[in-house]
Design an enzyme around this catalytic site. Structure first.
Site, PDB file in Angstrom:
ATOM      1  N   GLY A 136       0.845  -1.301   0.030  1.00 15.15           N
ATOM      2  CA  GLY A 136       0.001   0.021   0.025  1.00 15.15           C
ATOM      3  C   GLY A 136       0.912   1.366  -0.131  1.00 15.15           C
ATOM      4  O   GLY A 136       2.102   1.290   0.239  1.00 15.15           O
ATOM      5  N   CYS A 137       0.365   2.518  -0.434  1.00 20.12           N
ATOM      6  CA  CYS A 137       0.984   3.703  -0.599  1.00 20.12           C
ATOM      7  C   CYS A 137       1.526   4.285   0.760  1.00 20.12           C
ATOM      8  O   CYS A 137       2.650   4.444   1.047  1.00 20.12           O
ATOM      9  CB  CYS A 137       0.156   4.510  -1.085  1.00 20.12           C
ATOM     10  SG  CYS A 137      -1.559   5.051  -0.488  1.00 20.12           S
ATOM     11  N   PHE A 138       0.646   4.518   1.731  1.00 18.34           N
ATOM     12  CA  PHE A 138       1.007   4.695   3.157  1.00 18.34           C
ATOM     13  C   PHE A 138       1.847   3.750   3.762  1.00 18.34           C
ATOM     14  O   PHE A 138       2.846   4.182   4.454  1.00 18.34           O
ATOM     15  CB  PHE A 138      -0.335   5.037   3.700  1.00 18.34           C
ATOM     16  CG  PHE A 138      -0.786   6.347   3.905  1.00 18.34           C
ATOM     17  CD1 PHE A 138       0.011   7.396   4.285  1.00 18.34           C
ATOM     18  CD2 PHE A 138      -2.152   6.298   4.170  1.00 18.34           C
ATOM     19  CE1 PHE A 138      -0.567   8.775   4.303  1.00 18.34           C
ATOM     20  CE2 PHE A 138      -2.966   7.553   4.248  1.00 18.34           C
ATOM     21  CZ  PHE A 138      -1.942   8.751   4.122  1.00 18.34           C
TER      22      PHE A 138
END
Length: 327
Positions: A136-138
């Protein structure tokens, strides 16, 4: 190097468009098909208007056979959103010879048959895999801020995280919190302490530091801009700033996209690139790590291409030396 033929499942969204932007300029990749049920038959540039003049691809309404002996591609990217990848894999017989890189959250648990695709954590495992779960990005930005500490066994206290992301992190579908009139000149908190990326962050940290059992207190913010993440991460640290920098520089030596900056950093330095920049400060026993990435590139599609490169034996920065838009 022979051409790698790839297909994109769910090519009309932000991650599909970002993949196309990178892949049509990749020296060893041919995009064989782009599947989109909603845009079937239309030119790709009719949705991703920035690609007008760059590609003549059209969206397909059917997925070619991916079975043993019938597959015409070497790899597919799954970009259809959370929940859709599990369904796709259940409904389609995908040859073991076809690499699958999933950009959703469906297969990020270490007990799945997919390898967690954070190259700075487990590059060697990715190189041997044919099923990759893109982080995921975060999770990418926060993990890159913490991996050197975990590797050194120095996560001895709770971790505090305050991070902000652009509106593209919520996907292309219009919802009230992504509309211009609400998002412009505005900022808000969401999913405080309960964000779905916490599970994969903890999974990676305990892989490096099995005894880590402290809280990860994560407060995410919606920013009033389109793309980019800044994560400010801090935790107890007994060393000096120079010792921290040496720890981080040693860990990321040989990793082409993660760099330590001696000067303060800002999001525009990484937008449109696959880079992660880190800045370190020590304040009264606390190490503050600022981590910045582009949520669509290093946080999604760029990292997916980085994983593709590793699977097929290419230098991992192939096709990914992208220039930021600093102004």
């Amino acid at each position: 190097m022979e051409t790698i033929n790839v297909g994109i499942i769910g090519g009309a969204g932000y991650t599909g468009g970002e993949l196309l932007r990178i892949l049509i300029n990749h020296p060893f990749v041919n995009v064989a098909f782009v599947y989109s049920n909603s845009q079937a038959g239309k030119p790709v540039w009719s949705t991703h208007t920035d690609l007008l003049g760059d590609t003549d691809l059209t969206f397909s309404g059917e997925v070619p056979s991916l079975k043993d002996g019938e597959a015409t591609v070497d790899a597919i990217f799954l970009c259809s959103g959370h929940g859709a990848s599990v369904t796709f894999m259940a409904e389609n017989e995908v040859s073991d010879d076809v690499a699958v890189i999933d950009l959703s959250a469906d297969f990020r648990d270490e007990h799945d048959d997919f390898v967690y695709g954070l190259p700075e954590l487990q590059r060697e495992r990715i190189q041997e895999a044919m099923r990759i779960a893109n982080p995921g990005c975060f999770a990418t930005s926060i993990q890159l801020a913490l991996l050197p500490l975990a590797k050194a066994g120095k996560l001895t206290d709770a971790v505090q995280v305050s991070a902000i992301t652009g509106s593209t992190g919520a996907g292309q579908a219009l919802v009230p919190t992504t509309g211009f009139t609400w998002r412009n000149n505005n900022v808000s908190i969401y999913k405080a302490f309960t964000h779905q990326h916490l599970a994969e962050i903890r999974q990676s940290l305990t892989q490096l530091e099995p005894d880590f059992n402290h809280a990860i207190n994560f407060v995410p913010y919606r920013g009033d801009y389109t793309r980019g993440i800044m994560a400010n991460v801090y935790t107890s640290f007994t060393g000096t700033l120079e010792e921290a920098k040496e720890l981080y520089k040693t860990y990321y030596a040989g990793h082409p996209f993660t760099h330590i900056s001696d000067a303060p950093i800002d999001v525009k330095q990484v937008v449109n690139t696959n880079k992660c920049l880190l800045h370190l400060e020590v304040h009264e026993g606390q190490l503050l790590i600022t981590s910045i990435i582009d949520n669509l590139t290093k946080g999604a599609s760029g990292q997916a291409v980085q994983n593709l490169n590793l699977v097929f034996g290419l230098p991992e920065d192939t096709g990914l030396r992208l220039k930021s838009v600093a102004f």
